[in-house]
Write a protein that holds these residues in place. Structure first.
Motif: not given
Length: 801
Positions: A490-497, A508-509, A574-580
């Motif tokens: 749910g968090y991974m696909k959210s916009q607020n990150q 943010w979160n 991918g995991w640490f430097y992006s919000t993909d």
């Protein structure tokens, strides 16, 4: 453009290299931190020793203290001044923390407020009102009474928010030490009122007149900010989110409290004969080798102790070597249990696991706290190193969860029922076991592996959440611990990150960003990418390399790659430097059959394929109506093509086939003949990367005979075409593929499992019948009737009539 690609810009086409090395992003290796991710041959860090005398004034809820600090400059730099952390200044009403807290803003720590939205009014919680009133009514922050050199001369100092610069009498050269003292005091905050990491909790209903308190003292003394090779002074303002990074040293602390208080503290008690009864000392000795927990202060004794109070005091003395901080707790309410953990080893063969808690903790604490402490050490030591300190403690108070060397503060409580029992829910049980594991785990990370929490919260919270998930599932996998890949989708696909690699105060979160997402990432790295053998070896190497030292993210990334032997730059990127996020869609599956090149075989196959196509609806209905075809009514109009269709083979095609075979090299002919004989199934699977985060493609193949097969395709398949790839899968003739599922075990945090199936599946869900509710608008109140309602009065027993 992603920050990780900023050094190199792609201007032709839209290709994004998901596998670009992190060379431009990570700091250049040097003599302090080498390219393997380990301390360099000139690594250094400062050393700070403290001698502190502190007195707790219970009635005023205040501490006053004097500390002597010995600072050893191991850096290659000459220092003209030192920076001191004054964390208590955060609670001043003119602090940066107070002044920059937004109303209804995201990421605020503490009581809630909510901005107006549409027809909804702005909202302020009663907790927020209580906090403001407490700050208005109390003088908070440090009173710095004196800063003096060893010779007693005043040292010039300047307070800057939560920091203080102390100007030295003369520059401190490399290898030299200096000693100075600070006299200070402050009023302790009520933790429940201000939402702090420490403070007091008041119990007005206790039998003692005026009630009792639990005091948790942490971030309580002025302490040196870290001076590092990568940032020099780490003197960022403390606003509550980013915690701290500190120097290791030795502590000698004398704590004066009311004589009926029990004290739990960082360090080892030096004067047990002065502060404990003979019975308590005997019980402690028994606990060292006991198989189950032993009560040093029983529930009955603690309850009796709550009732009186005293004007007398006792001074508890604790010493702690090679620690980066010091915290303590004090209350007459504490019961105290302990058990020795026999871990063996040369450094610390026996560790005293201990818990301190009031009656409000109930059977929940009696049953699980100390056991959770021991379980944590057993699991974490496998992944890192033997627990190196003599004690590990869990203390119940107002703080939900916080860690310091050798001592942790943990919040869960039990509920007092009408029959006098104290019961608890499964959620409270999980909370206690989980928070104790988590906070005791923090003694390893970052209290020993000393990462910089002010900069990178994930380096201690994320790593520790990963390990507490391992420990939790080894305790009881049926308890939902919340660290599985599915828990983060749910968090991974959210916009607020924001990316994990964001400075702590700007996140943010915090929960999903700094705890769950990095924990899930490491879980995936262990179970899916590297496998346990490679991951566990590399992780333990990281922990042991950086014991009592200060690692940065690059040291962790480089160590995990160097020790595992696997290039993981794509994973960190991918995991640490992006919000993909992960969303791999299986878009289509094509079944292919190898052409034999023999026209007598291939043309017949094509004829059969044509016959298997759906019959024209018009032709079918013509047949049903009994219409006679024109060619059947008049035989004389038939010709050659009524007996030969487009798939009829002629000798021309046969001669071409013979020539084709003749022109083949021997090895080509052999390969073709074998392929034709085996007549295998050829399937092309088309995938699209809808989330942007490249990951391995994990497939479960199901065949017509109901057998299944797992297939794992490395993430590198996306190297040249990160948006879409196709994969050829070949099966034996009798292994006909009927369905394919991507990530069937939910290993990768794929946010949309519906597009993971081919053929697509019906989505199960629910529908709920409901009854329409009457409007609550004020205009709809029947005031004519409601105004006749009588006002209820309280009777003498407090019950309402």
């Amino acid at each position: 453009m992603p920050i990780a690609n900023a050094a190199i810009k792609q201007t032709k086409g839209n290709f994004e290299d998901k596998f670009r090395q992190l060379d431009e992003v990570l700091p250049t290796p040097n003599v302090y931190r080498n390219a393997a991710g380990e301390p360099g041959h000139q690594y250094w860090q400062q050393k700070v020793d403290y001698s502190i005398d502190v007195k707790l004034d219970e009635d005023k809820r205040r501490v006053d203290a004097s500390e002597t600090i010995t600072y050893k400059n191991n850096s290659p730099d000459t220092l003209k001044y030192l920076w001191i952390q004054l964390d208590q200044n955060k609670f001043r009403d003119d602090s940066m923390s107070a002044l920059t807290t937004t109303f209804g803003g995201i990421g605020n720590r503490g009581p809630a407020t909510q901005s107006a939205s549409g027809d909804e009014p702005a909202k302020i919680s009663l907790g927020a009102l209580r906090r403001q009133q407490f700050v208005d009514d109390n003088e908070l922050g440090y009173q710095i009474k004196k800063v003096a050199s060893k010779q007693g001369q005043d040292l010039h100092h300047v307070i800057v928010g939560t920091l203080m610069r102390v100007d030295l009498a003369e520059p401190l050269k490399p290898g030299q030490s200096t000693q100075f003292s600070i006299d200070f005091g402050f009023n302790i905050v009520e933790e429940d009122a201000v939402s702090a990491r420490a403070g007091y909790e008041h119990f007005p209903d206790d039998a003692r007149e005026g009630g009792n308190d639990i005091f948790l003292l942490a971030q309580w003394f002025p302490r040196l900010a870290a001076y590092t090779d990568y940032e020099a002074w780490t003197n960022k303002e403390f606003i509550g989110r980013g915690e701290f990074t500190l120097e290791f040293g030795n502590y000698d602390v004398k704590i004066t409290v009311p004589a009926d208080h029990i004290v739990s503290s960082t360090g080892e008690l030096q004067n047990a004969s002065d502060v404990l009864t003979k019975t308590q000392r005997q019980r402690l000795e028994e606990a060292k080798t006991a198989e189950r927990t032993v009560f040093i202060v029983t529930a009955e004794e603690a309850l009796e102790n709550e009732k009186a109070g005293t004007d007398k005091t006792k001074t508890w003395r604790f010493k702690a070597n090679n620690v980066r901080d010091f915290a303590w707790a004090s209350s007459r309410k504490f019961m105290w249990d302990a058990r020795g953990y026999q871990q063996g080893g040369d450094v610390q063969p026996t560790v005293m696991a201990m818990s301190f808690y009031p009656k409000e903790g109930g059977d929940l604490w009696k049953k699980y706290s100390t056991e959770s402490v021991i379980h944590t050490m057993e699991v974490y030591s496998r992944f890192s190193f033997d627990y190196p300190y003599p004690v590990a403690q869990s203390v119940n108070g107002p703080v939900g969860g916080m860690e310091y060397p050798m001592i942790t503060f943990n919040g869960p409580r039990t509920e007092l029922q009408d029959d006098g029992s104290r019961t608890y829910s499964l959620a409270e049980k999980r909370f206690l076991i989980g928070v104790v594991i988590h906070e005791i785990g923090h003694i390893y990370f970052p209290m020993i592996v000393n990462s910089d929490e002010r900069q990178w919260t994930w380096m201690d919270e994320g790593l520790n959440s990963f390990l507490d998930g391992v420990a939790g599932r080894e305790w009881d996998p049926d308890i939902p611990w919340g660290v599985e890949p599915r828990d983060i989708v749910g968090y991974m696909k959210s916009q607020n990150q924001v990316p994990i690699m964001t400075q702590s105060d700007s996140v943010w979160n915090l929960g999903p960003n700094a705890y769950t997402k990095p924990a899930v990432a490491l879980n995936i790295l262990r179970e899916t990418i590297l496998g346990r053998e490679l991951f566990d070896f590399a992780f333990k190497e990281y922990a042991q390399r950086w014991m009592y030292k200060r690692p940065t993210p690059s040291d962790f990334f480089r160590t995990m790659e160097e020790a595992s032997g696997v290039d993981l730059d794509w994973f960190w990127r991918g995991w640490f430097y992006s919000t993909d996020h992960v969303d791999i869609s299986l878009d289509s599956v094509s079944k292919l059959r190898l052409d034999t090149k023999d026209p007598d075989i291939d043309f017949a196959r094509e004829r059969q394929q044509e016959k298997e196509k759906p019959l024209s609806l018009t032709v079918e209905r013509n047949q049903q109506e009994g219409k006679t075809l024109w060619v059947d009514r008049f035989e004389d109009i038939k010709d050659f093509y009524d007996d030969n269709d487009q798939y009829t083979v002629t000798n021309k095609e046969r001669n071409q086939y013979k020539k084709f075979l003749k022109d083949l090299e021997p090895w080509e002919l052999k390969a073709l003949e074998r392929a034709v004989k085996e007549d295998k199934n050829y399937y092309v699977l088309d995938f699209s990367n809808k989330g942007g985060l490249v990951m391995p493609i994990i497939l479960e193949l199901t065949f017509a005979d109901e057998s299944t097969q797992m297939m794992r395709i490395p993430a590198e398949i996306w190297r040249r075409t990160p948006d879409a790839v196709s994969k050829l899968i070949i099966t034996d003739k009798d292994k006909e593929l009927v369905s394919v599922t991507v990530d069937p075990r939910w290993e990768t945090a794929d946010v949309d499992v519906q597009n993971n199936h081919y053929p697509r599946r019906i989505v199960p869900s629910r529908i709920e019948a409901y009854k329409s509710k009457r409007s609550t608008d004020k205009v709809r109140r029947d005031i004519m009737h409601d105004i006749t309602t009588e006002l209820k009065q309280d009777d003498e027993n407090g019950d309402k009539e």
